[in-house]
Design a protein around this motif. Structure first.
Motif, short mmCIF file in Angstrom:
data_model
loop_
_atom_site.label_atom_id
_atom_site.label_comp_id
_atom_site.label_asym_id
_atom_site.label_seq_id
_atom_site.Cartn_x
_atom_site.Cartn_y
_atom_site.Cartn_z
N SER A 147 0.83 -1.21 0.00
CA SER A 147 0.00 0.00 0.00
C SER A 147 0.86 1.26 0.00
O SER A 147 0.52 2.25 -0.65
N GLN A 148 1.97 1.23 0.73
CA GLN A 148 2.86 2.39 0.73
C GLN A 148 3.50 2.56 -0.63
O GLN A 148 3.68 3.70 -1.08
N TYR A 149 3.82 1.48 -1.28
CA TYR A 149 4.39 1.57 -2.62
C TYR A 149 3.41 2.27 -3.57
O TYR A 149 3.80 3.15 -4.34
N LEU A 150 2.13 1.89 -3.49
CA LEU A 150 1.11 2.53 -4.32
C LEU A 150 1.05 4.03 -4.03
O LEU A 150 1.01 4.86 -4.96
N LEU A 151 1.04 4.39 -2.75
CA LEU A 151 0.95 5.81 -2.38
C LEU A 151 2.15 6.59 -2.91
O LEU A 151 1.99 7.68 -3.49
N ILE A 152 3.35 6.07 -2.72
CA ILE A 152 4.56 6.76 -3.17
C ILE A 152 4.53 7.00 -4.67
O ILE A 152 4.77 8.11 -5.16
N ARG A 153 4.21 5.95 -5.43
CA ARG A 153 4.19 6.08 -6.88
C ARG A 153 3.06 6.99 -7.36
O ARG A 153 3.23 7.78 -8.30
N ALA A 154 1.89 6.89 -6.72
CA ALA A 154 0.75 7.72 -7.12
C ALA A 154 1.02 9.19 -6.88
O ALA A 154 0.70 10.05 -7.71
N LEU A 155 1.62 9.51 -5.73
CA LEU A 155 1.96 10.90 -5.44
C LEU A 155 2.98 11.44 -6.44
O LEU A 155 2.86 12.57 -6.92
N ALA A 156 3.98 10.63 -6.75
CA ALA A 156 5.00 11.07 -7.70
C ALA A 156 4.40 11.32 -9.07
O ALA A 156 4.71 12.32 -9.73
N ASN A 157 3.51 10.44 -9.48
CA ASN A 157 2.87 10.60 -10.79
C ASN A 157 1.99 11.85 -10.85
O ASN A 157 1.82 12.46 -11.91
N ALA A 158 1.43 12.23 -9.68
CA ALA A 158 0.56 13.40 -9.62
C ALA A 158 1.33 14.68 -9.32
O ALA A 158 0.73 15.76 -9.23
N GLY A 159 2.65 14.56 -9.14
CA GLY A 159 3.46 15.74 -8.87
C GLY A 159 3.30 16.28 -7.46
O GLY A 159 3.53 17.47 -7.22
N VAL A 160 2.92 15.42 -6.52
CA VAL A 160 2.74 15.84 -5.13
C VAL A 160 3.95 15.40 -4.31
O VAL A 160 4.33 14.22 -4.35
N ASP A 161 4.54 16.32 -3.58
CA ASP A 161 5.67 16.00 -2.71
C ASP A 161 5.16 15.19 -1.53
O ASP A 161 4.18 15.58 -0.88
N GLU A 162 5.84 14.09 -1.23
CA GLU A 162 5.42 13.24 -0.09
C GLU A 162 5.40 14.03 1.22
O GLU A 162 4.60 13.75 2.11
N LYS A 163 6.27 15.01 1.33
CA LYS A 163 6.33 15.80 2.57
C LYS A 163 5.07 16.63 2.77
O LYS A 163 4.80 17.09 3.89
N ASP A 164 4.29 16.81 1.71
CA ASP A 164 3.07 17.60 1.81
C ASP A 164 1.85 16.75 2.18
O ASP A 164 0.72 17.24 2.19
N GLY A 201 -19.48 1.32 0.23
CA GLY A 201 -19.62 2.57 -0.52
C GLY A 201 -18.36 3.38 -0.70
O GLY A 201 -18.40 4.47 -1.27
N ALA A 202 -17.22 2.89 -0.21
CA ALA A 202 -15.96 3.63 -0.37
C ALA A 202 -15.67 3.86 -1.85
O ALA A 202 -15.96 3.02 -2.70
N ARG A 203 -15.08 4.99 -2.14
CA ARG A 203 -14.76 5.35 -3.52
C ARG A 203 -13.27 5.12 -3.77
O ARG A 203 -12.42 5.46 -2.93
N VAL A 204 -12.97 4.50 -4.90
CA VAL A 204 -11.58 4.23 -5.26
C VAL A 204 -10.97 5.48 -5.88
O VAL A 204 -11.38 5.91 -6.96
N LEU A 205 -10.00 6.07 -5.18
CA LEU A 205 -9.29 7.22 -5.72
C LEU A 205 -8.34 6.78 -6.83
O LEU A 205 -8.27 7.38 -7.89
N ILE A 206 -7.62 5.72 -6.56
CA ILE A 206 -6.74 5.11 -7.54
C ILE A 206 -6.45 3.69 -7.10
O ILE A 206 -6.32 3.41 -5.90
N SER A 207 -6.39 2.77 -8.04
CA SER A 207 -6.04 1.39 -7.71
C SER A 207 -4.59 1.14 -8.10
O SER A 207 -3.93 1.99 -8.70
#
Length: 329
Positions: A147-164, A201-207
């Motif tokens: 799950s952390q791997y998904l978050l790291i890669r998704a943030l990078a792809n979206a141009g979001v700094d992990e520190k934010d 009912g949870a919404r998938v932000l990204i898989s």
């Protein structure tokens, strides 16, 4: 008469001695009757499909199942010699190898990465990964998880700094009720926990599709692989596991019912899991080695893992092959 009786007694003694020697003779090099494989598992995920398919019927050796709620305790048991085999996702395998657990990857469970996702509540104002900036995100279950791997890669792809992004780590069994109660803004999770949340009912932000490998690996201890008889039994059990996954693909509704019963979950949750793609157990290929190496390299770059591991050196591609069983279960 005495001489004849003496000869008879001598012949009988020689026969008895021959029988004793036969009884004491070593067993055949292919006799597995004295072998016991201790099979580690996570949340009964492997045992369920194997037993539903009756894949271990007629084996010449013995098996014992040991169930764990996560990869960390499973690999502690593998390190201690308490289990011979263990299934786990890509990053837990790498974490264990980084920590010195004596393991080898012997097979791969290939599936879709749809069963990993970042979820938000249905009425959440978060509609894209970019919207996670300044938000609290819970990752299950620990540093170095899929799950952390998904978050790291998704943030990078979206141009979001992990520190934010404010990231916390919570076990999925604790995170699920908190998420359903509206106490978690975004949740990176996987598998049955994800299915539970989506069913509510949870919404998938990204898989994880296109990001995570979707691979689960079967690992075996160095000790079991160095034992000729155990290695032979392991080769057979892996082929039977492969047959079990074939059965699940051919009988999805029956497998969904069995999975729901064994794991005490609603049938709809189990059925949702089945829609995310079938699994197959296959020999490790070069593309799997490369995919796993990329995951390791990223985690080393992010200083989540302290040093690099050579994935190719972790693999044993000889113990499992797609050859058919001599006698299918």
């Amino acid at each position: 008469m005495v001489e004849f009786r003496t000869l008879c007694l001598l012949a009988a003694a020689l026969l008895m001695g021959g029988c004793d020697k036969a009884a004491d003779a070593p067993k055949s090099a292919s006799d597995l009757s004295g072998v016991t494989l201790i099979l580690g598992d996570q949340a009964k995920g492997l045992r369920t499909v194997v037993e539903a398919a009756h894949a271990l019927d007629g084996i010449d050796y013995k098996v014992q199942w040991v169930n764990f709620q996560g990869a960390a305790p499973l690999f502690e048991a593998l390190r201690a010699g308490a289990v011979d085999l263990g299934p786990a996702g890509d990053t837990p395998v790498l974490a264990a190898a980084t920590g010195g657990t004596p393991l080898r990857i012997v097979a791969v469970r290939r599936s879709q990465a749809r069963s990993i996702a970042i979820l938000v509540p249905p009425d959440s104002p978060i509609h894209s990964v970019a919207d996670l900036k300044g938000r609290n995100v819970v990752v299950s279950s620990a540093r170095g998880s899929i799950s952390q791997y998904l978050l790291i890669r998704a943030l990078a792809n979206a141009g979001v700094d992990e520190k934010d992004v404010n990231v916390g780590f919570v076990l999925p069994t604790d995170a699920l009720p908190a998420f359903n109660a509206g106490k978690i803004e975004a949740w990176a999770t996987f598998g049955v926990y994800q299915a539970f949340a989506e069913q509510q009912g949870a919404r998938v932000l990204i898989s994880g599709e296109g990001i995570n490998t979707g691979l689960t690996f079967i690992t075996a201890s160095d000790e079991v692989l160095s034992d000729p008889l155990k290695r032979q039994a392991l080769r057979d059990v892996l082929q039977r596991f492969a047959k079990a996954f074939e059965w699940a693909q051919q009988n999805p509704e029956e497998y969904a019912r069995v999975f729901a019963t064994v794991n005490d979950i609603p049938l709809k949750v189990s059925q949702l899991l089945r829609t995310w793609g079938d699994e197959s157990l296959l020999p490790v290929e070069e593309r799997d080695v490369q995919a796993l190496q990329q995951v390791d390299d990223l985690f080393v770059e992010k200083k989540i893992f302290p040093h690099r591991v050579e994935v190719r050196k972790l693999t044993d591609t000889e113990v499992f092959s797609p050859q058919p069983l001599a006698a299918a279960p």
